[in-house]
Design an enzyme around this catalytic site. Sequence first.
Site, mmCIF file in Angstrom:
data_model
loop_
_atom_site.group_PDB
_atom_site.id
_atom_site.type_symbol
_atom_site.label_atom_id
_atom_site.label_comp_id
_atom_site.label_asym_id
_atom_site.label_seq_id
_atom_site.Cartn_x
_atom_site.Cartn_y
_atom_site.Cartn_z
ATOM 1 N N SER A 24 0.980 -1.292 -0.142
ATOM 2 C CA SER A 24 -0.014 0.005 -0.022
ATOM 3 C C SER A 24 0.710 1.228 0.090
ATOM 4 O O SER A 24 0.606 2.119 -0.787
ATOM 5 C CB SER A 24 -0.814 -0.089 1.361
ATOM 6 N N ARG A 28 1.483 4.271 -3.025
ATOM 7 C CA ARG A 28 1.187 5.465 -2.862
ATOM 8 C C ARG A 28 2.505 6.393 -3.210
ATOM 9 O O ARG A 28 2.308 7.452 -3.525
ATOM 10 C CB ARG A 28 0.499 5.646 -1.478
ATOM 11 N N SER A 170 -13.116 1.453 3.207
ATOM 12 C CA SER A 170 -12.301 0.809 2.017
ATOM 13 C C SER A 170 -11.379 1.923 1.911
ATOM 14 O O SER A 170 -11.606 3.225 1.585
ATOM 15 C CB SER A 170 -13.076 0.549 0.910
ATOM 16 N N ASP A 323 -6.958 -8.124 4.747
ATOM 17 C CA ASP A 323 -6.323 -9.164 3.749
ATOM 18 C C ASP A 323 -5.832 -10.335 4.459
ATOM 19 O O ASP A 323 -5.222 -11.211 4.037
ATOM 20 C CB ASP A 323 -5.007 -8.442 3.156
ATOM 21 N N LYS A 350 -12.672 -9.663 -3.486
ATOM 22 C CA LYS A 350 -11.291 -9.631 -3.282
ATOM 23 C C LYS A 350 -10.577 -10.162 -4.689
ATOM 24 O O LYS A 350 -11.566 -10.396 -5.664
ATOM 25 C CB LYS A 350 -10.705 -10.019 -2.122
ATOM 26 N N ARG A 354 -12.940 -14.703 -1.410
ATOM 27 C CA ARG A 354 -11.959 -15.330 -0.291
ATOM 28 C C ARG A 354 -12.657 -16.062 0.688
ATOM 29 O O ARG A 354 -12.193 -16.345 1.683
ATOM 30 C CB ARG A 354 -11.127 -14.147 0.155
ATOM 31 N N ARG A 396 -2.788 -14.394 -2.135
ATOM 32 C CA ARG A 396 -2.981 -14.540 -0.770
ATOM 33 C C ARG A 396 -3.501 -16.018 -0.477
ATOM 34 O O ARG A 396 -3.409 -16.694 0.461
ATOM 35 C CB ARG A 396 -3.858 -13.644 -0.113
HETATM 36 C C1 S3P Z 1 -5.710 -1.628 -0.015
HETATM 37 C C2 S3P Z 1 -6.938 -1.558 0.604
HETATM 38 C C3 S3P Z 1 -7.552 -2.772 0.891
HETATM 39 C C4 S3P Z 1 -6.784 -3.881 0.696
HETATM 40 C C5 S3P Z 1 -5.878 -4.005 -0.101
HETATM 41 C C6 S3P Z 1 -4.951 -2.614 -0.310
HETATM 42 C C7 S3P Z 1 -4.959 -0.179 -0.051
HETATM 43 O O1 S3P Z 1 -8.719 -2.902 -0.076
HETATM 44 O O2 S3P Z 1 -7.682 -5.073 0.837
HETATM 45 O O3 S3P Z 1 -5.338 -5.061 -0.219
HETATM 46 O O4 S3P Z 1 -3.690 -0.117 -0.388
HETATM 47 O O5 S3P Z 1 -5.611 0.728 -0.176
HETATM 48 P P1 S3P Z 1 -10.121 -2.207 0.071
HETATM 49 O O6 S3P Z 1 -9.982 -0.537 0.185
HETATM 50 O O7 S3P Z 1 -11.134 -2.629 -1.036
HETATM 51 O O8 S3P Z 1 -10.527 -2.727 1.554
#
Ligand code: S3P
Length: 443
Positions: A24, A28, A170, A323, A350, A354, A396
Amino acid sequence: MSDEMRVRRPARLRGTIAIPGDKSVTHRAIMFNSIAAGDARIDGFLDAADTRSTLECMRALGAEIEDLGGGVLVVHGRGRGGLHEADNVLDCGNSGTTMRLLTGLVSGLPMLSVLTGDDSLRRRPMARVVRPLAQLGAEITARAAGTLPPVVVQGGPLRGGQRVDTAVASAQVKSALLLAGLAADGPTTVSEPSASRDHTERMLAAMGAGIATVEDGGRHVVTLTPPATDLVAVDVTVPGDISTAAVWMVLASLHPDAELTLMNVGINPTRTGLLDILWGMGADITLIEERVTGGEPVADLRVRSARLKGIEVGGELVPRAIDELPLVALAGALAEGETLIRDAEELRVKESDRVASTAAVLRAFGAEVEERPDGMLVRGGATLHAGSAESRGDHRLAMLGAAAGVLADGVSTIVGGGAVVVSYPEFWEELLRLQAAEGAVSR
Ligand code: S3P
């Protein structure tokens, strides 16, 4: 690498594992610095298929990004105006984060963008970003009446003063809206039912955007005020990914003779649901040398074998461990008593469904799992036997199958093991290394 991997249980699990960079944070750091002004160095970035998707999409939009090797990227940002229309569709591969965040970002850029991805990504819901971005004034559409990729965006200036209340917590949706908000003529507010991961807020604030967060009437509310000028580039030291460390945390907790040290793991409180869950089940996990790196808290984790008991997981814990919930189900299968995962309908949308895929993998090893619309009920006290599990192309699930196989009696097979390239390309090598003495993994 063969796509079919065989694993069996080593007598002991001992070692130290360097945890790769956070997925993540890497997405970013690349994306935000590409629209900022100035040069930024990104240290310890995750080099995996998902983050490569973001890197290549940003390059297609004109970003200048150098890979210096050794886990270092340098992004030469020239502000939002430094990007240009891509001359082809933007391929987000398997990465939902790339697609949703980028959809928000390009909504504010005066150009046409078309975003697509692989078979799995083109089945994932997009209305959750398409609808609120349209509320901000974006000209945006998508296949299947605005619900599925490809997504088409004609970007431009957006409306400020908007508030969006999301139905699910989310970070992808929240981040898409905050990125679009950078191009709005006033503040943008996003409210979510509980706090999802906050890497976007931390990084945008460090780059000069106004970010205010309040808890209001049981909702987590974030307001972004766009800066008067471009974002300012910031160097990022990427912490290790707790979602990657998760497989070792669960494996070492469940193996009867284990002690693993996991180096440099990000412990941002919006990500530590698994730690809280495992501690609640009785795990023996110690945080060593807590410190702050690049605006994110990190620690080394020492994980030892423990006798776990079942747990109920729901509410605000769910987005904080989203996750990792497949691995929680595995822990539940070997714990004493039942484990219930609820409020987790998001698992169904996902990289695979899952709930269904976790249940299928665990059943292949003899665990008893009852699917629920919003999660699953796992009967504890299982003795896992050798099985053959399918990743269904979901990284995963490949790691879940490997962990179950390592804990089972006999030799197990993981079909589609190559899916780990999405988030943890070194996974199998790391497992091989840990088990080398026993020769317990074979290709
Ligand atoms: C993520 C947010 C999550 C997560 C994904 C990474 C992110 O998803 O499951 O692996 O980097 O913002 P959601 O925002 O759909 O919950």
